[in-house]
Design a protein around this motif. Structure first.
Motif, PDB file in Angstrom:
ATOM      1  N   SER A  87       9.458  -0.076   6.822  1.00  0.00           N
ATOM      2  CA  SER A  87       9.597  -0.223   5.373  1.00  0.00           C
ATOM      3  C   SER A  87       9.665   1.070   4.581  1.00  0.00           C
ATOM      4  CB  SER A  87       8.423  -1.017   4.848  1.00  0.00           C
ATOM      5  OG  SER A  87       7.232  -0.384   5.255  1.00  0.00           O
ATOM      6  N   GLY A  88       9.309   2.167   5.215  1.00  0.00           N
ATOM      7  CA  GLY A  88       9.280   3.394   4.451  1.00  0.00           C
ATOM      8  C   GLY A  88       7.881   3.743   4.000  1.00  0.00           C
ATOM      9  N   THR A  89       6.923   2.909   4.345  1.00  0.00           N
ATOM     10  CA  THR A  89       5.538   3.238   4.043  1.00  0.00           C
ATOM     11  C   THR A  89       5.058   4.294   5.034  1.00  0.00           C
ATOM     12  OG1 THR A  89       5.210   0.929   3.435  1.00  0.00           O
ATOM     13  CG2 THR A  89       3.250   2.288   3.694  1.00  0.00           C
ATOM     14  N   PRO A  90       4.617   5.441   4.526  1.00  0.00           N
ATOM     15  CA  PRO A  90       4.189   6.504   5.424  1.00  0.00           C
ATOM     16  C   PRO A  90       2.989   6.097   6.272  1.00  0.00           C
ATOM     17  CG  PRO A  90       3.700   7.070   3.145  1.00  0.00           C
ATOM     18  CD  PRO A  90       4.562   5.852   3.120  1.00  0.00           C
ATOM     19  N   LEU A  91       3.024   6.476   7.520  1.00  0.00           N
ATOM     20  CA  LEU A  91       1.972   6.101   8.465  1.00  0.00           C
ATOM     21  C   LEU A  91       1.408   7.339   9.147  1.00  0.00           C
ATOM     22  CD1 LEU A  91       0.464   4.144  10.428  1.00  0.00           C
ATOM     23  CD2 LEU A  91       2.565   4.093  11.779  1.00  0.00           C
ATOM     24  N   VAL A  92       0.102   7.475   9.111  1.00  0.00           N
ATOM     25  CA  VAL A  92      -0.557   8.559   9.837  1.00  0.00           C
ATOM     26  C   VAL A  92      -1.437   7.942  10.912  1.00  0.00           C
ATOM     27  CG1 VAL A  92      -2.369  10.297   9.676  1.00  0.00           C
ATOM     28  CG2 VAL A  92      -0.517  10.292   8.022  1.00  0.00           C
ATOM     29  N   LEU A  93      -1.384   8.514  12.082  1.00  0.00           N
ATOM     30  CA  LEU A  93      -2.166   7.985  13.192  1.00  0.00           C
ATOM     31  C   LEU A  93      -3.453   8.781  13.390  1.00  0.00           C
ATOM     32  CD1 LEU A  93      -0.288   5.877  13.832  1.00  0.00           C
ATOM     33  CD2 LEU A  93       0.721   7.270  15.609  1.00  0.00           C
ATOM     34  N   ILE A  94      -4.477   8.064  13.798  1.00  0.00           N
ATOM     35  CA  ILE A  94      -5.694   8.733  14.222  1.00  0.00           C
ATOM     36  C   ILE A  94      -5.754   8.521  15.724  1.00  0.00           C
ATOM     37  CG2 ILE A  94      -8.203   8.727  14.115  1.00  0.00           C
ATOM     38  CD1 ILE A  94      -7.413   9.396  11.458  1.00  0.00           C
ATOM     39  N   ASN A  95      -5.902   9.579  16.456  1.00  0.00           N
ATOM     40  CA  ASN A  95      -5.918   9.468  17.912  1.00  0.00           C
ATOM     41  C   ASN A  95      -4.703   8.717  18.445  1.00  0.00           C
ATOM     42  OD1 ASN A  95      -8.346  10.817  17.854  1.00  0.00           O
ATOM     43  ND2 ASN A  95      -9.572   8.964  17.953  1.00  0.00           N
ATOM     44  N   GLY A  96      -3.555   9.182  18.048  1.00  0.00           N
ATOM     45  CA  GLY A  96      -2.317   8.622  18.576  1.00  0.00           C
ATOM     46  C   GLY A  96      -1.493   9.773  19.128  1.00  0.00           C
ATOM     47  N   TRP A  97      -1.251   9.756  20.407  1.00  0.00           N
ATOM     48  CA  TRP A  97      -0.557  10.877  21.018  1.00  0.00           C
ATOM     49  C   TRP A  97       0.915  10.568  21.287  1.00  0.00           C
ATOM     50  CZ3 TRP A  97      -5.704   9.976  21.575  1.00  0.00           C
ATOM     51  CH2 TRP A  97      -6.562  11.074  21.426  1.00  0.00           C
ATOM     52  N   ASN A  98       1.750  11.509  20.960  1.00  0.00           N
ATOM     53  CA  ASN A  98       3.172  11.418  21.307  1.00  0.00           C
ATOM     54  C   ASN A  98       3.916  10.233  20.715  1.00  0.00           C
ATOM     55  OD1 ASN A  98       2.893  13.723  22.956  1.00  0.00           O
ATOM     56  ND2 ASN A  98       2.004  12.405  24.553  1.00  0.00           N
ATOM     57  N   TRP A  99       3.660   9.957  19.471  1.00  0.00           N
ATOM     58  CA  TRP A  99       4.414   8.878  18.829  1.00  0.00           C
ATOM     59  C   TRP A  99       5.700   9.438  18.250  1.00  0.00           C
ATOM     60  CZ3 TRP A  99       3.158   3.583  17.546  1.00  0.00           C
ATOM     61  CH2 TRP A  99       2.050   3.107  18.262  1.00  0.00           C
ATOM     62  N   PRO A 100       6.768   8.664  18.328  1.00  0.00           N
ATOM     63  CA  PRO A 100       8.053   9.138  17.818  1.00  0.00           C
ATOM     64  C   PRO A 100       8.018   9.393  16.311  1.00  0.00           C
ATOM     65  CG  PRO A 100       8.182   6.845  18.541  1.00  0.00           C
ATOM     66  CD  PRO A 100       6.864   7.355  18.972  1.00  0.00           C
TER      67      PRO A 100
ATOM     68  N   VAL B  99       0.848  -1.194   0.000  1.00  0.00           N
ATOM     69  CA  VAL B  99       0.000   0.000   0.000  1.00  0.00           C
ATOM     70  C   VAL B  99       0.882   1.241   0.000  1.00  0.00           C
ATOM     71  CG1 VAL B  99      -1.960  -1.058   1.155  1.00  0.00           C
ATOM     72  CG2 VAL B  99      -0.133  -0.040   2.519  1.00  0.00           C
ATOM     73  N   ASP B 100       0.357   2.318  -0.572  1.00  0.00           N
ATOM     74  CA  ASP B 100       1.143   3.546  -0.643  1.00  0.00           C
ATOM     75  C   ASP B 100       1.199   4.259   0.704  1.00  0.00           C
ATOM     76  OD1 ASP B 100       1.642   3.118  -3.294  1.00  0.00           O
ATOM     77  OD2 ASP B 100      -0.063   4.297  -3.982  1.00  0.00           O
ATOM     78  N   GLY B 101       0.222   3.990   1.538  1.00  0.00           N
ATOM     79  CA  GLY B 101       0.207   4.652   2.836  1.00  0.00           C
ATOM     80  C   GLY B 101      -0.699   3.938   3.817  1.00  0.00           C
ATOM     81  N   LEU B 102      -0.524   4.277   5.078  1.00  0.00           N
ATOM     82  CA  LEU B 102      -1.217   3.575   6.151  1.00  0.00           C
ATOM     83  C   LEU B 102      -1.866   4.569   7.107  1.00  0.00           C
ATOM     84  CD1 LEU B 102      -1.042   0.595   5.986  1.00  0.00           C
ATOM     85  CD2 LEU B 102       1.175   0.720   7.131  1.00  0.00           C
ATOM     86  N   ILE B 103      -3.067   4.238   7.506  1.00  0.00           N
ATOM     87  CA  ILE B 103      -3.715   5.025   8.554  1.00  0.00           C
ATOM     88  C   ILE B 103      -4.103   4.064   9.666  1.00  0.00           C
ATOM     89  CG2 ILE B 103      -5.644   6.534   9.132  1.00  0.00           C
ATOM     90  CD1 ILE B 103      -5.800   7.371   6.262  1.00  0.00           C
ATOM     91  N   CYS B 104      -3.681   4.356  10.857  1.00  0.00           N
ATOM     92  CA  CYS B 104      -4.004   3.467  11.966  1.00  0.00           C
ATOM     93  C   CYS B 104      -4.611   4.234  13.119  1.00  0.00           C
ATOM     94  CB  CYS B 104      -2.753   2.747  12.459  1.00  0.00           C
ATOM     95  SG  CYS B 104      -2.028   1.653  11.245  1.00  0.00           S
ATOM     96  N   HIS B 105      -5.547   3.593  13.763  1.00  0.00           N
ATOM     97  CA  HIS B 105      -6.146   4.214  14.928  1.00  0.00           C
ATOM     98  C   HIS B 105      -5.476   3.691  16.187  1.00  0.00           C
ATOM     99  CE1 HIS B 105      -9.472   6.026  17.289  1.00  0.00           C
ATOM    100  NE2 HIS B 105      -8.940   5.203  18.166  1.00  0.00           N
ATOM    101  N   GLY B 106      -4.814   4.580  16.883  1.00  0.00           N
ATOM    102  CA  GLY B 106      -4.185   4.279  18.161  1.00  0.00           C
ATOM    103  C   GLY B 106      -3.791   2.830  18.338  1.00  0.00           C
TER     104      GLY B 106
END
Lengths: 338, 338
Positions: free
Chosen positions: B143-156, B122-129
């Motif tokens: 892997s280099g696949t961009p990841l965006v979080l939904i309701n994820g606080w303080n992730w490195p 997949v070109d990108g990932l969205i994960c919920h907390g």
DNA sequence: CTGTTAGCGCATTCAC
DNA sequence: GTGAATGCGCTAACAG
């Protein structure tokens, strides 16, 4: 920015000092078995290099994706739960299930999602009562991809393998029996036309019930959309002998009725009795508790997945029914207890 | 039974009397343009043969899938709605979104789904907390696949591009302000530990609110799971000055509280005032109506998709915030009105 | 048991 | 504008 190149079996093969075929073999098992030593080397190399198999290449090569597609009208309440259970069952069978919502029976979105899934060459399709109709579906799904319907009644054999349907009609019919037994002489079905075929089934069941359990019953059918619930209830109780019985489209509609009744200080169940459908969270946790019909999600999901996989493995029809009817279970709560 | 062979561009090319390269060109546009005549011939042939492009082959060839992946804890209520909106926004951007449920914060299922998605490239990932934690996630998504979080606080930063978070903490804090203004001197948060990080945020907001709006307030925190709601309410009202204020984990918990109160004939809002979160269907349709915080689904979905696509197109960070906070809107109903 | 080879269906140079 | 050739990463015979 193009995707950074991922490691392939070629690199794993080099690192392990074997051929790519061998790598493919040990990493997929089932096929030819290899020597302990080779297995160890390959697995180590794969591990260290962070190898991750490319599904596209694999699928392309063997003409099989181990992917199933699901199209549902939405992802909340019943549909969401169904989707969750289908995913679990699909996984148990070694497949995975990509879920798409058609935004509430929108034929255009349905079509688009179907197209996407077919372009992915999914091994099978599960759809919930498509709104786009027979012809449209046929022209799209002619590809030979097996299709199983959820809550799809009377679809032609050349389109769908079959269907796994919830016994909504029977549930509504039995709801009437219950309400009549509890002393209701006036009954009403509060439906939801927006839910298309689902609503139709329930309406039919209601009508059936009236026919079977007493045509002398006062009865009516209304739609929840644009309905002034309070005015409706007032007039209902004014014009008819109590207790009046209502079969609600689902627990959500039942909750609206319940709340309006509470507000108007209509006594439930003395003056008004309600039966919902789905046995949602709210049925259990409202006050009074809503009598409702429980849905066997796991069973329905298993039936659907099995139907699909049977087709994928055996070629012969094992003589199973094309349409499977899954019965609901009545859960009685305070809205019908006297 | 293996899948029946589908039409490929080779056959289309033959039928149209051109080369496969030309077919590929006219069927994808954007690239080199062809003569009117060729276009017509190719499109006609494709149409007649029922050609459907093979996503796997295309993706493999150009190293780009136009697929995004979503992992959410479930597919009902908030999560389901969020998934629906994300699918819409993804589509508007020319991608499609495959949705997977992790069965209620189950780390194993999370891991498995993540793996499946990455194998699909997949070109990108969205994960919920994600429940699986930083380290575990990092090792998988390196892997280099961009990841965006939904309701994820303080992730490195090295794991996730960023996050789009709902302002639950602030909502809870403001709930206290509202309740205090409405005369509550005793407050309680009824949480739901099963929802992990979401619950944590709300709890923190509650504590913050207490600190800010009056440490002299009587306050407590309990968990809805295994809670005997009726006993809880009784003791609450017995021990504290009315009206008592409750901040509920969400509208579902609020409904349980409401129902118990109705059953015990506790007067709302005279003796008890409740604020929910999510502004679900039930908040609007319960009696009395539940004051709640509305979620801007569309906005949150757009933010998340944009964040991902920005990364996919531009290489430079446009200096946008890593964590976006999306505020909720208070909808006041009868449970807090005096 | 392991390696060689030939595709799977498509996009993409680069000549013509 | 159009076509021949090459490769994407992997699987499936078939040889050895």
């Amino acid at each position: 920015m193009s995707k950074p190149k991922q490691v392939t079996i070629v690199e794993v093969a080099e690192a392990a000092g074997v051929s790519i075929a061998t790598v493919s073999n040990v990493l997929n098992r089932g096929g030819i078995r290899s020597s302990k030593e080779t297995i160890r080397k390959v697995e180590l190399a794969a591990e260290q290099l962070g190898y991750r198999r490319n599904t596209m290449a694999a699928g392309l090569s063997r003409n099989k994706t181990y992917e199933l597609g699901l199209i549902v009208p939405g992802l909340v309440h019943y549909y969401g739960k169904l989707a969750e259970h289908l995913q679990i069952e699909a996984h148990n069978a070694g497949y995975h299930l990509s879920v798409f919502s058609s935004g509430g029976f929108d034929p255009d979105i349905e079509r688009r999602n179907l197209e996407v899934l077919l372009q992915r060459r999914v091994d099978g399709l599960i759809c919930h009562g498509l709104a786009m109709g027979f012809e449209s579906t046929r022209s799209i799904v002619n590809s030979g991809t097996p299709l199983v319907l959820i809550n799809g009644w009377n679809w032609p054999e050349d389109i769908a393998l079959g269907a796994v349907n919830l016994g909504f009609a029977e549930a509504c019919k039995q709801s009437i029996k219950v309400l009549v037994e509890r002393g209701c002489r006036a009954l009403c079905y509060v439906g939801n036309k927006g839910s298309k075929v689902i609503d139709e089934q329930r309406r039919n069941g209601f009508t059936d019930g009236i026919l079977q359990y007493g045509t002398d019953l006062i009865h009516g059918i209304v739609d929840a959309k644009d309905l002034d619930i309070e005015a409706f209830l007032k007039s209902l109780l004014l014009r008819h002998p109590i207790p009046v019985g209502i079969v609600a489209f689902d627990d959500h509609v039942a909750l609206r009725l319940l709340s309006a009744a509470n507000k108007l200080q209509i006594n439930i169940p003395k003056q008004l009795r309600i039966v919902g459908i789905n046995n949602d969270y709210i049925a259990k946790h409202s006050f009074p508790g809503i009598s409702s019909w429980d849905i066997p999600y796991t069973y329905q999901a298993q039936m659907a997945i099995n139907k699909l996989l049977n087709k994928l493995s055996k070629k012969a029809e094992t003589g199973e029914d094309r349409e499977i009817e899954v019965p609901l279970t009545f859960i009685e709560r305070e809205t019908t207890k006297s």
